[in-house]
Design a protein around this motif. Structure first.
Motif, PDB file in Angstrom:
ATOM      1  N   VAL A  92       0.837  -1.204   0.000  1.00 14.27           N
ATOM      2  CA  VAL A  92       0.000   0.000   0.000  1.00 14.27           C
ATOM      3  C   VAL A  92       0.869   1.250   0.000  1.00 14.27           C
ATOM      4  CG1 VAL A  92      -1.723   1.310   1.295  1.00 14.27           C
ATOM      5  CG2 VAL A  92      -1.907  -1.176   1.163  1.00 14.27           C
ATOM      6  N   ALA A  93       1.881   1.269   0.858  1.00 20.34           N
ATOM      7  CA  ALA A  93       2.773   2.428   0.929  1.00 20.34           C
ATOM      8  C   ALA A  93       3.482   2.655  -0.397  1.00 20.34           C
ATOM      9  CB  ALA A  93       3.787   2.237   2.057  1.00 20.34           C
ATOM     10  N   ASP A  94       3.917   1.572  -1.047  1.00 18.51           N
ATOM     11  CA  ASP A  94       4.578   1.700  -2.350  1.00 18.51           C
ATOM     12  C   ASP A  94       3.650   2.320  -3.387  1.00 18.51           C
ATOM     13  OD1 ASP A  94       6.910   0.598  -1.377  1.00 18.51           O
ATOM     14  OD2 ASP A  94       6.494  -1.422  -2.129  1.00 18.51           O
ATOM     15  N   ALA A  96       0.995   4.219  -2.826  1.00 19.83           N
ATOM     16  CA  ALA A  96       0.727   5.615  -2.480  1.00 19.83           C
ATOM     17  C   ALA A  96       1.912   6.504  -2.851  1.00 19.83           C
ATOM     18  CB  ALA A  96       0.419   5.736  -0.991  1.00 19.83           C
ATOM     19  N   ALA A  97       3.120   6.034  -2.588  1.00 24.39           N
ATOM     20  CA  ALA A  97       4.305   6.822  -2.924  1.00 24.39           C
ATOM     21  C   ALA A  97       4.453   6.969  -4.435  1.00 24.39           C
ATOM     22  CB  ALA A  97       5.548   6.179  -2.322  1.00 24.39           C
ATOM     23  N   ALA A  98       4.155   5.899  -5.172  1.00 25.77           N
ATOM     24  CA  ALA A  98       4.240   5.976  -6.632  1.00 25.77           C
ATOM     25  C   ALA A  98       3.235   6.976  -7.184  1.00 25.77           C
ATOM     26  CB  ALA A  98       3.999   4.591  -7.239  1.00 25.77           C
ATOM     27  N   TYR A  99       2.031   6.975  -6.613  1.00 22.99           N
ATOM     28  CA  TYR A  99       1.017   7.946  -7.033  1.00 22.99           C
ATOM     29  C   TYR A  99       1.474   9.371  -6.707  1.00 22.99           C
ATOM     30  CZ  TYR A  99      -3.104  10.887  -6.315  1.00 22.99           C
ATOM     31  OH  TYR A  99      -3.984  11.928  -6.307  1.00 22.99           O
ATOM     32  N   ALA A 100       2.023   9.562  -5.508  1.00 26.10           N
ATOM     33  CA  ALA A 100       2.502  10.893  -5.125  1.00 26.10           C
ATOM     34  C   ALA A 100       3.598  11.373  -6.060  1.00 26.10           C
ATOM     35  CB  ALA A 100       3.004  10.869  -3.678  1.00 26.10           C
ATOM     36  N   GLN A 158       5.579   4.879   8.336  1.00 24.80           N
ATOM     37  CA  GLN A 158       6.602   5.857   8.704  1.00 24.80           C
ATOM     38  C   GLN A 158       7.345   6.325   7.462  1.00 24.80           C
ATOM     39  OE1 GLN A 158       8.708   3.268  11.374  1.00 24.80           O
ATOM     40  NE2 GLN A 158       7.866   4.236  13.219  1.00 24.80           N
ATOM     41  N   TRP A 159       7.689   5.352   6.615  1.00 23.02           N
ATOM     42  CA  TRP A 159       8.403   5.679   5.374  1.00 23.02           C
ATOM     43  C   TRP A 159       7.541   6.529   4.448  1.00 23.02           C
ATOM     44  CZ3 TRP A 159       7.014   3.996   0.401  1.00 23.02           C
ATOM     45  CH2 TRP A 159       7.933   4.330  -0.616  1.00 23.02           C
ATOM     46  N   LEU A 160       6.263   6.163   4.300  1.00 19.79           N
ATOM     47  CA  LEU A 160       5.376   6.942   3.439  1.00 19.79           C
ATOM     48  C   LEU A 160       5.222   8.359   3.973  1.00 19.79           C
ATOM     49  CD1 LEU A 160       3.388   7.210   1.083  1.00 19.79           C
ATOM     50  CD2 LEU A 160       1.601   6.333   2.615  1.00 19.79           C
ATOM     51  N   PHE A 161       5.042   8.496   5.277  1.00 13.98           N
ATOM     52  CA  PHE A 161       4.906   9.812   5.899  1.00 13.98           C
ATOM     53  C   PHE A 161       6.113  10.692   5.574  1.00 13.98           C
ATOM     54  CE2 PHE A 161       5.931  12.492   9.583  1.00 13.98           C
ATOM     55  CZ  PHE A 161       4.797  13.281   9.669  1.00 13.98           C
ATOM     56  N   GLN A 162       7.303  10.141   5.770  1.00 12.23           N
ATOM     57  CA  GLN A 162       8.513  10.913   5.495  1.00 12.23           C
ATOM     58  C   GLN A 162       8.651  11.205   4.000  1.00 12.23           C
ATOM     59  OE1 GLN A 162      10.210  12.294   7.777  1.00 12.23           O
ATOM     60  NE2 GLN A 162       9.359  11.213   9.548  1.00 12.23           N
TER      61      GLN A 162
END
Length: 262
Positions: A92-94, A96-100, A158-162
């Motif tokens: 999920v984090a991956d 979301a980060a890719a979309y961002a 935590q990683w996604l937040f940062q």
């Protein structure tokens, strides 16, 4: 000599199961399997049935449930503690980060924003719910747990937040926790768990008590939109985090088969 070897083997046979049991409990609390333990964990319940049930939960087809089905308690415990949950959250984090990363650089006005839920999105309540065998929600017991401020941070979040902060997005943490009784402990817990530098922690105040999560969080997001923020993304572990008004340009569901919040 033979008697000495036999006595030694008897001692090993007596203590080894207890030692393995203790190591397993310690590893489960840390969220990582001990090297000697087989996969899947013993006592996982009726896996095909429980896997289907978990998929229904994540797809929002199973609604209104108050407890994990009894045959699936072991399955959920194993899912949460033995690796697959963390892999799923990482995916999920991956995404979301890719979309961002696909969004053009946040505007200079500083109004491009994301909303993140807190409980079991940023902070994990797994130790609490596992100790209660994933039973019905107990507001008094949960408040006592949350007031301790010891919820571990979820590493992928935590990683996604940062990552979001590093790309220049504003990040708002929105939680249904009661602001009056849990405000200070939640802020301290977030800081200790690696969630520092958010733009605002928004909790349930007296004006929102008694409202559903959908109503409360929709009102918060509408207020942010009224302030001019463009909600680019919204991350939560409950569908009620992601439904209602002003949900954002895109939503991301974090897995959670432990409990259901309407």
């Amino acid at each position: 000599m033979a008697r000495s070897v036999s006595a030694h083997r008897a001692l090993v046979a007596f203590f080894l199961p207890w030692l393995l049991h203790c190591a397993r409990l310690e590893a489960a609390a840390e969220g990582t399997p001990p090297w000697f333990w087989p996969w899947p964990p013993v006592g996982g319940g009726d896996d095909p049935y429980c896997l289907s049930w978990r998929v229904m939960v994540e797809a929002n087809n199973a609604k209104g449930w108050r407890t994990v089905p009894a045959p699936c308690v072991g399955y959920v415990r194993g899912y949460m503690a033995w690796g697959q949950y963390y892999r799923d959250v990482g995916s999920v984090a991956d995404q979301a980060a890719a979309y961002a990363a696909q969004i053009s650089a946040p505007a200079a006005d500083g109004l491009d924003a994301w909303v993140l839920d807190v409980d079991d999105t940023c902070l994990s309540n797994q130790p609490y719910y596992q100790a209660k065998q994933f039973g019905a929600y107990d507001p008094v017991a949960f408040k006592m747990w949350a007031s301790r401020g010891v919820c571990p941070g979820i590493p992928a979040m935590q990683w996604l937040f940062q990552t979001l902060k590093g790309r220049g997005f504003r990040v708002f943490l929105v939680t249904g926790r009661d602001e009056e009784t849990l405000g200070s402990s939640t802020a301290a817990n977030l800081a200790a768990a690696g969630f520092s530098g958010y733009d605002r922690l928004i909790m349930r105040g007296t004006g929102y008590r008694g409202q559903t999560s959908v109503a409360f969080k929709s009102a918060v997001r509408r207020q942010l939109a009224a302030e001019g923020y463009r909600l680019r993304g919204n991350v939560g572990d409950q569908w009620s985090d992601l439904q209602g008004g002003c949900v954002g340009d895109r939503v991301f569901k974090v897995p959670n088969p432990m409990y259901f919040v309407p």
